[in-house]
Enzyme design. Structure first.
Site, mmCIF file in Angstrom:
data_model
loop_
_atom_site.group_PDB
_atom_site.id
_atom_site.type_symbol
_atom_site.label_atom_id
_atom_site.label_comp_id
_atom_site.label_asym_id
_atom_site.label_seq_id
_atom_site.Cartn_x
_atom_site.Cartn_y
_atom_site.Cartn_z
ATOM 1 N N CYS A 128 -47.942 -19.036 -52.445
ATOM 2 C CA CYS A 128 -46.593 -19.575 -52.216
ATOM 3 C C CYS A 128 -46.566 -21.063 -52.511
ATOM 4 C CB CYS A 128 -46.166 -19.321 -50.776
ATOM 5 S SG CYS A 128 -45.974 -17.576 -50.443
HETATM 6 O O1 LIG Z 1 -48.705 -19.979 -47.608
HETATM 7 C C1 LIG Z 1 -47.821 -19.120 -47.480
HETATM 8 C C2 LIG Z 1 -47.955 -17.819 -47.992
HETATM 9 C C3 LIG Z 1 -46.928 -16.926 -47.817
HETATM 10 N N1 LIG Z 1 -45.777 -17.295 -47.183
HETATM 11 C C4 LIG Z 1 -44.685 -16.331 -47.037
HETATM 12 C C5 LIG Z 1 -43.461 -16.610 -47.870
HETATM 13 C C6 LIG Z 1 -42.886 -15.227 -48.050
HETATM 14 O O2 LIG Z 1 -42.111 -14.857 -46.917
HETATM 15 C C7 LIG Z 1 -44.092 -14.326 -48.104
HETATM 16 C C8 LIG Z 1 -44.568 -14.041 -49.518
HETATM 17 O O3 LIG Z 1 -43.645 -13.189 -50.122
HETATM 18 P P1 LIG Z 1 -43.187 -13.372 -51.660
HETATM 19 O O4 LIG Z 1 -42.482 -14.721 -51.747
HETATM 20 O O5 LIG Z 1 -44.442 -13.377 -52.486
HETATM 21 O O6 LIG Z 1 -42.278 -12.222 -51.905
HETATM 22 O O7 LIG Z 1 -45.120 -15.032 -47.397
HETATM 23 C C9 LIG Z 1 -45.636 -18.563 -46.661
HETATM 24 O O8 LIG Z 1 -44.622 -18.900 -46.051
HETATM 25 N N2 LIG Z 1 -46.651 -19.426 -46.838
#
Ligand SMILES: O=c1ccn([C@H]2C[C@H](O)[C@@H](COP(=O)(O)O)O2)c(=O)[nH]1
Length: 323
Positions: free
Chosen positions: A150
């Site tokens: 992310c």
């Molecule tokens: O470091 C991170 C890793 C993941 N997410 C969250 C964001 C999203 O809600 C989800 C990942 O989903 P996608 O954006 O890949 O669909 O995990 C974070 O907030 N921070």
């Protein structure tokens, strides 16, 4: 564009909850309902006040915050992190988190230590605009793994004698992800400032999709309304000589607080040792170790254990993998 500024991460978190609840639009990526604000610039003016601490609305797991930061800084994608957050297993492929930041940060494609590169860049040219750490890797991240980073990149600027840091995230789960992401990022910020001999400037968190999942909406409302100004002192200064970094992180990762005694890393090591004792069922040892962890980390770990003791079943909702 949402623009928020606060001295401490708790204040920033509460203000962001309020803003997403007030302005967020409903969208359903991967079939999960979220309320989302597109485009946010969250500025933290005292990055050592990095710990989101808003009991009872939001109690984060300090052991996972410390463990994840150490795991990333040490360049690891090893399984020991699951001791601190088993929910992460849901995002693995073949037992490995394919989006792990650590190997990308410290050994990009097996070669570039980006942490060392930005350190050297700014030591060579204090005004440089080239101190960039890239985490998103199209070669790996378009191949269909469950875990896709992310955080896209970190950038660092020495301006007016202070080190500023900018992070860009494509996606941020405000409730679960933000408290842990900002903890790690500001620790990297502080360590680099130390290696450059500069004080920390502002920390800037730029987010494309800043969202709350529907099941966290009530909690976020409480966080937004309970957000009376809190006395959130900064954590103790964290420094380490560049040449000692691997040794110190190695000791902390195994909870060897004696091995880093007298340094600001000893409380980090105690946090990890305490949590491992808790997981192993040695509640007395876990509690007694928290008594020697000063400041917000010790207090928060005690509260985390209290919560686990009073709850009959653990309540874990996760989308981003953090408790
Ligand atoms: O470091 C991170 C890793 C993941 N997410 C969250 C964001 C999203 O809600 C989800 C990942 O989903 P996608 O954006 O890949 O669909 O995990 C974070 O907030 N921070």
């Amino acid at each position: 564009m949402l623009v928020l500024s606060a001295g401490d991460a708790t204040g920033l978190f509460a203000a962001a909850c309020e803003a997403v609840l007030a302005e967020g639009i409903e969208v359903r990526p991967r079939g999960m309902t979220t309320q989302e604000v597109m485009g946010a610039h969250l500025r933290l003016t005292d990055p050592r006040r990095r710990f989101v601490d808003l009991p009872p609305a939001r109690v984060i797991n300090p052991a996972f915050a410390v463990a994840e930061a150490v795991w990333i800084l040490s360049g690891s994608d090893g399984p020991w992190i699951y001791d601190f957050n088993q929910e992460l297993l849901r995002y693995t492929d073949g037992g490995v988190l394919r989006g792990a930041y650590g190997p990308r940060l410290r050994r990009w494609h097996g070669t570039v230590d980006q942490l060392d590169a930005v350190r050297r860049e700014l030591l060579a040219d204090a005004d440089s605009r080239r101190a960039v750490v890239t985490l998103y890797d199209p070669q790996r991240d378009h191949s269909g793994h469950r875990d896709v980073p992310c955080t896209l990149a970190y950038r660092f600027f020495l301006r007016a004698g202070r080190l500023e840091m900018h992070t860009t995230m494509r996606s941020q789960d405000l409730w679960l992800g933000f408290p842990y992401d900002i903890f790690t990022a500001t620790l990297i910020h502080e360590l680099l400032a130390g290696w450059l001999g500069a004080p920390m400037g502002d920390y800037h968190h730029h987010v494309d999709s800043l969202h709350l999942y529907a099941h966290n909406r009530d909690g976020a409302m409480k966080a937004a309304t309970d957000a009376a100004p809190v006395d959130a002192p900064g954590m103790a200064p964290m420094t380490v000589e560049w040449d000692d970094l691997e040794f110190v992180l190695g000791r902390v990762a195994v909870g060897d607080y004696a091995g880093v005694a007298g340094s600001a890393w000893a409380p980090f090591a105690r946090v990890l040792a305490s949590y491992r004792a808790w997981r192993a069922g040695d509640r007395d040892q876990a509690r007694s170790l928290t008594a020697h962890i000063p400041g917000v980390l010790g207090a928060a770990l005690g509260r985390w254990y209290d919560l686990r003791t009073t709850r009959s079943t653990p309540v874990i909702h996760t989308a981003g993998g953090a408790p």
